[in-house]
Design a protein around this motif. Structure first.
Motif, PDB file in Angstrom:
ATOM      1  N   ALA A  92      -7.487  23.286 -59.403  1.00  0.00           N
ATOM      2  CA  ALA A  92      -6.269  23.226 -58.949  1.00  0.00           C
ATOM      3  C   ALA A  92      -6.192  23.397 -57.399  1.00  0.00           C
ATOM      4  O   ALA A  92      -6.120  24.500 -57.010  1.00  0.00           O
ATOM      5  CB  ALA A  92      -4.912  23.737 -59.354  1.00  0.00           C
ATOM      6  N   LEU A  93      -6.410  22.347 -56.515  1.00  0.00           N
ATOM      7  CA  LEU A  93      -6.529  22.485 -54.948  1.00  0.00           C
ATOM      8  C   LEU A  93      -5.031  22.604 -54.271  1.00  0.00           C
ATOM      9  O   LEU A  93      -4.132  21.805 -54.342  1.00  0.00           O
ATOM     10  CB  LEU A  93      -7.015  21.271 -54.354  1.00  0.00           C
ATOM     11  N   CYS A  94      -4.937  23.868 -53.782  1.00  0.00           N
ATOM     12  CA  CYS A  94      -3.514  24.178 -53.287  1.00  0.00           C
ATOM     13  C   CYS A  94      -3.548  24.069 -51.638  1.00  0.00           C
ATOM     14  O   CYS A  94      -4.453  24.393 -51.000  1.00  0.00           O
ATOM     15  CB  CYS A  94      -3.316  25.806 -53.543  1.00  0.00           C
ATOM     16  N   ILE A  95      -2.394  23.352 -51.353  1.00  0.00           N
ATOM     17  CA  ILE A  95      -2.468  22.749 -49.912  1.00  0.00           C
ATOM     18  C   ILE A  95      -0.984  23.062 -49.485  1.00  0.00           C
ATOM     19  O   ILE A  95      -0.049  22.510 -50.135  1.00  0.00           O
ATOM     20  CB  ILE A  95      -2.720  21.394 -49.418  1.00  0.00           C
ATOM     21  N   PRO A  96      -0.734  23.905 -48.579  1.00  0.00           N
ATOM     22  CA  PRO A  96       0.851  24.312 -48.129  1.00  0.00           C
ATOM     23  C   PRO A  96       1.410  23.016 -47.467  1.00  0.00           C
ATOM     24  O   PRO A  96       0.888  22.322 -46.659  1.00  0.00           O
ATOM     25  CB  PRO A  96       0.799  25.147 -47.280  1.00  0.00           C
ATOM     26  N   ALA A  97       2.732  22.814 -47.992  1.00  0.00           N
ATOM     27  CA  ALA A  97       3.535  21.590 -47.531  1.00  0.00           C
ATOM     28  C   ALA A  97       3.869  21.772 -45.952  1.00  0.00           C
ATOM     29  O   ALA A  97       3.986  20.911 -45.440  1.00  0.00           O
ATOM     30  CB  ALA A  97       4.703  21.535 -48.303  1.00  0.00           C
ATOM     31  N   ASP A  98       3.889  22.921 -45.520  1.00  0.00           N
ATOM     32  CA  ASP A  98       4.274  23.226 -44.093  1.00  0.00           C
ATOM     33  C   ASP A  98       3.021  23.238 -43.193  1.00  0.00           C
ATOM     34  O   ASP A  98       3.445  23.628 -41.830  1.00  0.00           O
ATOM     35  CB  ASP A  98       5.274  24.177 -44.110  1.00  0.00           C
ATOM     36  N   GLU A  99       2.087  22.961 -43.501  1.00  0.00           N
ATOM     37  CA  GLU A  99       0.915  22.952 -42.627  1.00  0.00           C
ATOM     38  C   GLU A  99       0.106  21.664 -42.563  1.00  0.00           C
ATOM     39  O   GLU A  99      -0.295  21.424 -43.625  1.00  0.00           O
ATOM     40  CB  GLU A  99      -0.024  23.990 -42.705  1.00  0.00           C
ATOM     41  N   LYS A 100      -0.598  21.214 -41.348  1.00  0.00           N
ATOM     42  CA  LYS A 100      -1.308  19.846 -41.555  1.00  0.00           C
ATOM     43  C   LYS A 100      -2.648  20.188 -42.120  1.00  0.00           C
ATOM     44  O   LYS A 100      -3.105  21.505 -42.122  1.00  0.00           O
ATOM     45  CB  LYS A 100      -1.719  19.614 -40.036  1.00  0.00           C
ATOM     46  N   ALA A 137       6.638  13.221 -47.960  1.00  0.00           N
ATOM     47  CA  ALA A 137       5.899  11.900 -48.165  1.00  0.00           C
ATOM     48  C   ALA A 137       4.736  11.980 -47.275  1.00  0.00           C
ATOM     49  O   ALA A 137       3.540  11.564 -47.889  1.00  0.00           O
ATOM     50  CB  ALA A 137       6.888  10.831 -47.733  1.00  0.00           C
ATOM     51  N   PRO A 138       4.779  12.171 -45.860  1.00  0.00           N
ATOM     52  CA  PRO A 138       3.676  11.896 -45.345  1.00  0.00           C
ATOM     53  C   PRO A 138       2.453  13.149 -45.458  1.00  0.00           C
ATOM     54  O   PRO A 138       1.288  12.619 -45.754  1.00  0.00           O
ATOM     55  CB  PRO A 138       3.969  12.418 -43.791  1.00  0.00           C
ATOM     56  N   GLN A 139       2.909  14.304 -46.155  1.00  0.00           N
ATOM     57  CA  GLN A 139       2.094  15.235 -46.613  1.00  0.00           C
ATOM     58  C   GLN A 139       1.493  14.924 -47.847  1.00  0.00           C
ATOM     59  O   GLN A 139       0.134  15.250 -48.160  1.00  0.00           O
ATOM     60  CB  GLN A 139       2.857  16.711 -46.665  1.00  0.00           C
ATOM     61  N   LEU A 140       2.018  14.402 -48.875  1.00  0.00           N
ATOM     62  CA  LEU A 140       1.429  13.819 -49.906  1.00  0.00           C
ATOM     63  C   LEU A 140       0.690  12.721 -49.771  1.00  0.00           C
ATOM     64  O   LEU A 140      -0.517  12.718 -50.356  1.00  0.00           O
ATOM     65  CB  LEU A 140       2.575  13.364 -51.001  1.00  0.00           C
ATOM     66  N   LEU A 141       0.712  11.790 -48.791  1.00  0.00           N
ATOM     67  CA  LEU A 141      -0.142  10.899 -48.643  1.00  0.00           C
ATOM     68  C   LEU A 141      -1.341  11.257 -47.968  1.00  0.00           C
ATOM     69  O   LEU A 141      -2.483  11.094 -48.345  1.00  0.00           O
ATOM     70  CB  LEU A 141       0.686   9.874 -47.407  1.00  0.00           C
ATOM     71  N   ALA A 142      -1.173  12.451 -46.949  1.00  0.00           N
ATOM     72  CA  ALA A 142      -2.372  12.901 -46.296  1.00  0.00           C
ATOM     73  C   ALA A 142      -3.480  13.616 -47.295  1.00  0.00           C
ATOM     74  O   ALA A 142      -4.497  13.578 -47.262  1.00  0.00           O
ATOM     75  CB  ALA A 142      -2.083  13.886 -45.176  1.00  0.00           C
ATOM     76  N   LEU A 143      -2.734  14.254 -48.455  1.00  0.00           N
ATOM     77  CA  LEU A 143      -3.446  14.822 -49.432  1.00  0.00           C
ATOM     78  C   LEU A 143      -4.153  13.876 -50.451  1.00  0.00           C
ATOM     79  O   LEU A 143      -5.407  14.194 -50.563  1.00  0.00           O
ATOM     80  CB  LEU A 143      -2.625  15.859 -50.303  1.00  0.00           C
ATOM     81  N   SER A 144      -3.279  12.989 -50.761  1.00  0.00           N
ATOM     82  CA  SER A 144      -3.989  11.697 -51.371  1.00  0.00           C
ATOM     83  C   SER A 144      -5.176  11.155 -50.776  1.00  0.00           C
ATOM     84  O   SER A 144      -5.929  10.899 -51.494  1.00  0.00           O
ATOM     85  CB  SER A 144      -2.900  10.752 -51.775  1.00  0.00           C
ATOM     86  N   GLU A 145      -5.128  10.926 -49.435  1.00  0.00           N
ATOM     87  CA  GLU A 145      -6.145  10.472 -48.737  1.00  0.00           C
ATOM     88  C   GLU A 145      -7.470  11.182 -48.798  1.00  0.00           C
ATOM     89  O   GLU A 145      -8.459  10.808 -48.909  1.00  0.00           O
ATOM     90  CB  GLU A 145      -5.897  10.315 -47.368  1.00  0.00           C
ATOM     91  N   GLN A 146      -7.015  12.671 -48.950  1.00  0.00           N
ATOM     92  CA  GLN A 146      -8.377  13.424 -48.844  1.00  0.00           C
ATOM     93  C   GLN A 146      -9.048  13.618 -50.490  1.00  0.00           C
ATOM     94  O   GLN A 146     -10.103  13.744 -50.697  1.00  0.00           O
ATOM     95  CB  GLN A 146      -7.721  14.966 -48.566  1.00  0.00           C
ATOM     96  N   ILE A 147      -8.357  13.569 -51.477  1.00  0.00           N
ATOM     97  CA  ILE A 147      -8.718  14.056 -52.595  1.00  0.00           C
ATOM     98  C   ILE A 147      -8.826  12.649 -53.528  1.00  0.00           C
ATOM     99  O   ILE A 147      -9.547  12.814 -54.670  1.00  0.00           O
ATOM    100  CB  ILE A 147      -7.859  15.013 -53.528  1.00  0.00           C
ATOM    101  N   GLY A 148      -8.243  11.624 -53.097  1.00  0.00           N
ATOM    102  CA  GLY A 148      -8.646  10.404 -53.888  1.00  0.00           C
ATOM    103  C   GLY A 148      -7.373   9.945 -54.573  1.00  0.00           C
ATOM    104  O   GLY A 148      -6.542  10.592 -55.322  1.00  0.00           O
ATOM    105  N   PRO A 149      -7.168   8.631 -54.898  1.00  0.00           N
ATOM    106  CA  PRO A 149      -5.896   7.891 -55.330  1.00  0.00           C
ATOM    107  C   PRO A 149      -5.975   8.390 -57.201  1.00  0.00           C
ATOM    108  O   PRO A 149      -4.836   8.264 -57.621  1.00  0.00           O
ATOM    109  CB  PRO A 149      -6.302   6.367 -55.159  1.00  0.00           C
ATOM    110  N   ASP A 150      -7.109   8.695 -57.475  1.00  0.00           N
ATOM    111  CA  ASP A 150      -7.132   8.778 -58.958  1.00  0.00           C
ATOM    112  C   ASP A 150      -6.396  10.329 -59.185  1.00  0.00           C
ATOM    113  O   ASP A 150      -6.313  10.567 -60.587  1.00  0.00           O
ATOM    114  CB  ASP A 150      -8.581   8.570 -59.648  1.00  0.00           C
ATOM    115  N   VAL A 151      -6.517  11.226 -58.387  1.00  0.00           N
ATOM    116  CA  VAL A 151      -6.232  12.627 -58.686  1.00  0.00           C
ATOM    117  C   VAL A 151      -4.580  12.784 -58.660  1.00  0.00           C
ATOM    118  O   VAL A 151      -4.254  12.452 -57.588  1.00  0.00           O
ATOM    119  CB  VAL A 151      -6.928  13.592 -57.599  1.00  0.00           C
ATOM    120  N   GLU A 152      -4.012  13.350 -59.595  1.00  0.00           N
ATOM    121  CA  GLU A 152      -2.610  13.481 -59.586  1.00  0.00           C
ATOM    122  C   GLU A 152      -2.431  14.817 -58.695  1.00  0.00           C
ATOM    123  O   GLU A 152      -3.097  15.770 -58.679  1.00  0.00           O
ATOM    124  CB  GLU A 152      -2.129  13.985 -61.142  1.00  0.00           C
ATOM    125  N   ILE A 153      -0.974  14.636 -58.006  1.00  0.00           N
ATOM    126  CA  ILE A 153      -0.842  15.760 -56.977  1.00  0.00           C
ATOM    127  C   ILE A 153       0.751  15.977 -57.432  1.00  0.00           C
ATOM    128  O   ILE A 153       1.530  15.180 -57.880  1.00  0.00           O
ATOM    129  CB  ILE A 153      -0.688  15.037 -55.659  1.00  0.00           C
TER     130      ILE A 153
END
Length: 301
Positions: A92-100, A137-153
């Protein structure tokens, strides 16, 4: 879950230091087993927490944050993380919502893809309580772009316990079918002495200067029942630092700071063990221990 089979397996939280991995582990397990601190690189050991659900058992492996090492200790911590990647069922890759999302996050994702290409991946957006809803929403989109559309967030807040059940459901669905790996009611396989040492180190790290976290190690010397009492344990512990100036910081003026550390740690340890303890703390200097293989071994690394 799609089928009724019981599932169990190992889940590893990864991410830059200070992305909320330990706080999340504690929130999911429901007990304080991984120390938390506002300082990066607080976790030094692979700590397992057990999450029991009617249809699944998750063994949470909380590793130190992967970073570019500057000392022998740093190198050993990284090796520990890499070994873990290849042994777990889900990362599980953890990315904080409050940091780019930055180069550090991308580097860790690259390491995960490289070292564990077959391991299932989930994105976890942590600390969502720190941002407004429209920023998610923008942060979820940015994370999705990094890990790929098939990976659940899954966006979560460990502090507010927001969306934790959804996270457990998603993680459990990716585990292999199989029986529970630990007896029901067991929360961690870490020995009590290691947990005690971690709680003391956490208390000693609170509110001190930035140079201290890496330089501080705790060793439990002895735990024994008080001879004339059945309800009291004597715990003797050593706090190691690298320089005399750091020793002075930990002890504080007239020993005030060390007494404060002792009080905080004692309460946490009593809660952990379910019994009263007398905590005896001493501070010692082990010069440059982070760079010395012999001393690292002595201190348990």
């Amino acid at each position: 879950m799609a089928d009724e089979q019981f599932r169990s397996g190992l889940v590893c939280f990864v991410g830059r230091p200070n992305t909320g991995k330990s706080t999340l582990t504690n929130a999911l397990v429901g007990e304080k087993i991984a120390i938390t601190s506002s300082r990066p690189q607080t976790t030094r050991h692979t700590i397992r927490g057990v999450v029991n659900r009617p249809d699944a058992q998750l063994i949470l492996v909380d590793t130190p944050g992967l970073h570019r090492p500057r000392t022998l200790l740093g190198q050993r911590l990284n090796d520990l993380v890499r070994d873990t990647y290849s042994e777990v069922d889900v990362i599980a890759l953890c990315i904080p919502a409050d940091e780019k999302i930055g180069p550090g996050d991308r580097w860790i994702l690259q390491q995960v893809r490289q070292l564990a290409p077959e391991t299932k991946l989930v994105g976890v957006l942590t600390k969502i309580d720190k941002v407004r809803k429209q920023q998610l929403a923008p942060q979820l989109l940015a994370l999705s772009e990094q890990i790929g559309p098939d990976v659940e967030i899954v966006p979560v807040s460990a502090t507010d316990r927001d969306n934790l059940d959804t996270l457990v459901r998603v993680l459990a669905s990716l585990l292999p079918p199989g029986p529970a790996l630990y007896p029901d009611g067991e929360l961690t396989d870490e020995p009590d002495e290691k947990l005690m040492a971690e709680l003391i180190r956490e208390a000693a790290l609170e509110g001190v200067r930035d140079e201290l976290p890496h330089s501080l190690a705790v060793v439990i010397e002895e735990v024994r029942p008080r001879e004339d009492r059945t309800d009291l344990l004597d715990v003797h512990a050593l706090i190691y630092v690298e320089r005399s100036s750091q020793k002075a910081i930990v002890i504080g003026k007239g020993g005030a700071r060390l007494r404060e550390v002792g009080t905080t740690a004692r309460k946490q340890i009593e809660r952990l063990l379910g019994t009263k303890i007398y905590l005896d703390l001493h501070v010692k200097v082990a010069k440059d221990w982070q760079r010395d293989p012999k001393q690292l071994g002595k201190l348990g690394f």
